[in-house]
Design an enzyme around this catalytic site. Structure first.
Site, PDB file in Angstrom:
ATOM      1  CG  ASP A   1      -2.192   0.778   1.010  1.00 48.36           C
ATOM      2  OD1 ASP A   1      -3.260   0.140   0.943  1.00 48.36           O
ATOM      3  OD2 ASP A   1      -2.141   2.023   0.867  1.00 48.36           O
TER       4      ASP A   1
ATOM      5  NE  ARG B   1     -10.380   4.782   3.037  1.00 45.30           N
ATOM      6  CZ  ARG B   1     -11.582   4.368   2.704  1.00 45.30           C
ATOM      7  NH1 ARG B   1     -11.773   3.752   1.581  1.00 45.30           N
ATOM      8  NH2 ARG B   1     -12.607   4.574   3.501  1.00 45.30           N
TER       9      ARG B   1
ATOM     10  CB  THR C   1     -17.911  -1.055  -8.545  1.00 46.28           C
ATOM     11  OG1 THR C   1     -19.194  -0.487  -8.263  1.00 46.28           O
ATOM     12  CG2 THR C   1     -17.316  -0.272  -9.684  1.00 46.28           C
TER      13      THR C   1
ATOM     14  CB  SER D   1     -18.799   8.660 -10.325  1.00 46.45           C
ATOM     15  OG  SER D   1     -18.016   7.498 -10.070  1.00 46.45           O
TER      16      SER D   1
ATOM     17  CE1 TYR E   1     -13.749   3.171  -7.771  1.00 47.16           C
ATOM     18  CE2 TYR E   1     -16.083   3.568  -7.341  1.00 47.16           C
ATOM     19  CZ  TYR E   1     -14.982   2.735  -7.301  1.00 47.16           C
ATOM     20  OH  TYR E   1     -15.099   1.464  -6.810  1.00 47.16           O
ATOM     21  CG  HIS E   2     -18.920   4.067 -10.117  1.00 43.48           C
ATOM     22  ND1 HIS E   2     -19.257   5.172  -9.387  1.00 43.48           N
ATOM     23  CD2 HIS E   2     -19.101   3.005  -9.291  1.00 43.48           C
ATOM     24  CE1 HIS E   2     -19.630   4.798  -8.163  1.00 43.48           C
ATOM     25  NE2 HIS E   2     -19.543   3.492  -8.078  1.00 43.48           N
TER      26      HIS E   2
ATOM     27  CE  LYS F   1     -13.170  -0.453  -8.922  1.00 44.52           C
ATOM     28  NZ  LYS F   1     -11.873  -0.824  -8.310  1.00 44.52           N
TER      29      LYS F   1
ATOM     30  CG  ASN G   1     -20.080   1.653   6.784  1.00 47.52           C
ATOM     31  OD1 ASN G   1     -20.813   0.775   7.218  1.00 47.52           O
ATOM     32  ND2 ASN G   1     -18.920   1.391   6.200  1.00 47.52           N
TER      33      ASN G   1
ATOM     34  CB  THR H   1     -27.919  12.861   4.471  1.00 46.33           C
ATOM     35  OG1 THR H   1     -26.965  11.788   4.507  1.00 46.33           O
ATOM     36  CG2 THR H   1     -27.594  13.863   5.556  1.00 46.33           C
TER      37      THR H   1
ATOM     38  NE  ARG I   1     -23.106   9.997  -4.781  1.00 46.22           N
ATOM     39  CZ  ARG I   1     -22.335   8.939  -4.610  1.00 46.22           C
ATOM     40  NH1 ARG I   1     -22.434   7.905  -5.412  1.00 46.22           N
ATOM     41  NH2 ARG I   1     -21.463   8.896  -3.626  1.00 46.22           N
TER      42      ARG I   1
ATOM     43  CD  GLU J   1     -27.832   8.770  -7.191  1.00 46.43           C
ATOM     44  OE1 GLU J   1     -26.938   7.921  -7.302  1.00 46.43           O
ATOM     45  OE2 GLU J   1     -28.237   9.175  -6.088  1.00 46.43           O
TER      46      GLU J   1
END
Ligand SMILES: NC(=O)c1ccc[n+]([C@@H]2O[C@H](COP(=O)([O-])OP(=O)(O)OC[C@H]3O[C@@H](n4cnc5c(N)ncnc54)[C@H](O)[C@@H]3O)[C@@H](O)[C@H]2O)c1
Length: 382
Positions: free
Chosen positions: A30, A34, A143, A178, A180-181, A184, A239, A252, A325, A327
């Protein structure tokens, strides 16, 4: 088995390393990307985690199992080649990416960093395997977000298409929400090219959002806890809602709350990865599994957490806020997910008991909650 985990300091990488180290020789790498982004964006986890080397030392002290650690940037091809040469892995688990959708949508610098980092690590991993250990099984974390929310059933990676009287099989159409997606999606295309050209073996796990902070090994000592984020940058929705419930902040819900996804418990991520390790993909095969155990809407999750939180006296409220977002907030969603069940996955569902035990763990750490990290700080249309 000799297993190399890329991104082994992460939310999923660290508990995976401990879990597999009980029966295997495990190496983790690593570069603390992050941790650096979390510090720069004020998105640190609820419970502070020791450095990777300290965690490995602590784990060995309490369990007797060793984890070898290496700190370095896997986007550097020389480092990737050196490590693969030295370890000679039989299996590589590739978690080492920038996984935050909001971070990837924050601006040009963050988008470019996400694109370059994620593609570079995947590319270097493929080449090191092809050149040094061509029989090694790569398990790559993809993902469910690669598929988006199409108005047809989502298959497990592949789709048979009949067109003008002829048939063929293709990767299922992808439409990520996004940057990020989208990295992938690009990873999967890159992998598929090298699988069909050079005959490497890969499992691509299309995983849904993960929740939880408890695993058999992580529970051995508070210092072994995974990074548990509740902020808008790194926190996944379950989470986040759990922490909001404990902090007395209305949950939210973004917009209408009908956004539906496939979720799984952290313990089930470990099961799925272990099953993939123990049942490798055939040579020259890109095997794809949809990795989740149940589909839920954001409203379903908020209601479940409110019910359990209220029974514990937390007095939980739910509030719809403007969706940061782009979506669909109401859509069809029916993804197949039989591959991992067929291999033996035994799901740990999001029951009231599971929610209660997560809330109890967060209540103990309530003083650490920073309420400035709750509301969305990144908008897709900014
Ligand atoms: N957590 C989820 O809910 C979820 C859901 C679906 C898919 N995934 C995927 O699973 C993987 C792991 O996710 P996570 O939540 O554990 O994320 P994470 O950020 O906690 O873990 C990724 C780790 O990789 C490291 N890393 C990134 N780039 C690196 C590089 N160039 N060199 C060395 N290390 C590097 C980071 O420092 C981090 O510790 C990611 O690929 C993510 O996209 C996660």
């Amino acid at each position: 088995m000799r297993i190399l985990i890329l991104g082994g300091d992460g939310y999923l990488g660290w508990p995976t390393a401990m879990n597999l180290a009980v029966e295997n020789e495990v190496w983790v790498v690593d570069n603390y990307l992050r941790r650096r982004i979390a510090e720069a964006t004020d998105s640190e986890p609820l419970i502070a985690t020791p450095s990777l080397t300290e965690r490995a030392r602590l784990f060995e002290a309490v369990s007797g199992n060793r984890i070898e650690t290496i700190i370095g940037d896997l986007g550097d091809p020389d480092l990737m080649y050196d490590i693969v040469q030295r370890v000679q892995p039989e299996c590589i688990i590739h978690y080492a990416e920038q996984p935050s959708a909001p971070y990837s949508m924050r601006g040009f610098k963050e988008a470019r960093e996400t694109l370059q980092n994620n593609l570079n690590v995947t590319f270097n991993c493929i080449w090191a395997v092809k050149d040094i250990v061509p029989d090694c099984h790569i398990i790559k974390l993809g993902t469910m977000g690669e598929y988006g929310t199409p108005n047809i059933d989502i298959e497990e990676g592949w789709l048979d298409i009949e067109h003008k009287g002829r048939k063929d099989k293709f990767l299922f159409p992808r439409a990520a929400g996004s940057l990020y997606h989208t990295t992938k999606v690009l990873d999967t295309d890159l992998i598929w090219f090298y699988v069909r050209t050079y005959g490497i073996r890969v499992t691509d796990l299309m995983q849904g959002p993960v929740y939880g902070l408890s695993t058999d090994e992580a529970d051995l000592d508070q210092g072994l806890v995974p990074n548990f984020n509740y902020d808008d940058i790194f926190g996944t929705v379950v989470n986040r809602f759990l922490v909001q419930a404990v902090a007395g902040i209305p949950l939210t819900v973004y917009g209408g709350g009908g956004q539906t996804r496939g979720y799984l418990n952290l313990r089930d991520t470990l099961q799925c990865v272990r099953l993939s390790v123990e049942n490798p993909a055939d040579k020259g095969t890109l095997r794809i599994f949809n990795q989740f155990t149940e589909t839920l809407s954001v409203n379903d999750i908020a209601t479940k957490i409110k019910t359990v939180g209220d029974s514990m006296g937390l007095g939980v409220n739910i509030k719809s806020i403007e969706n940061p977002r782009k979506e669909r907030e109401e859509h069809y969603y029916n993804p197949t997910h039989t591959g991992l069940l067929d291999l033996g996955l035994e799901p740990n569902y999001m029951t009231d008991d599971v929610i209660a035990s997560m809330l109890e763990r967060i209540v103990v750490n309530k003083d650490n909650i920073n309420t400035d990290r709750i509301m969305p700080r990144v908008r897709w249309n900014a």
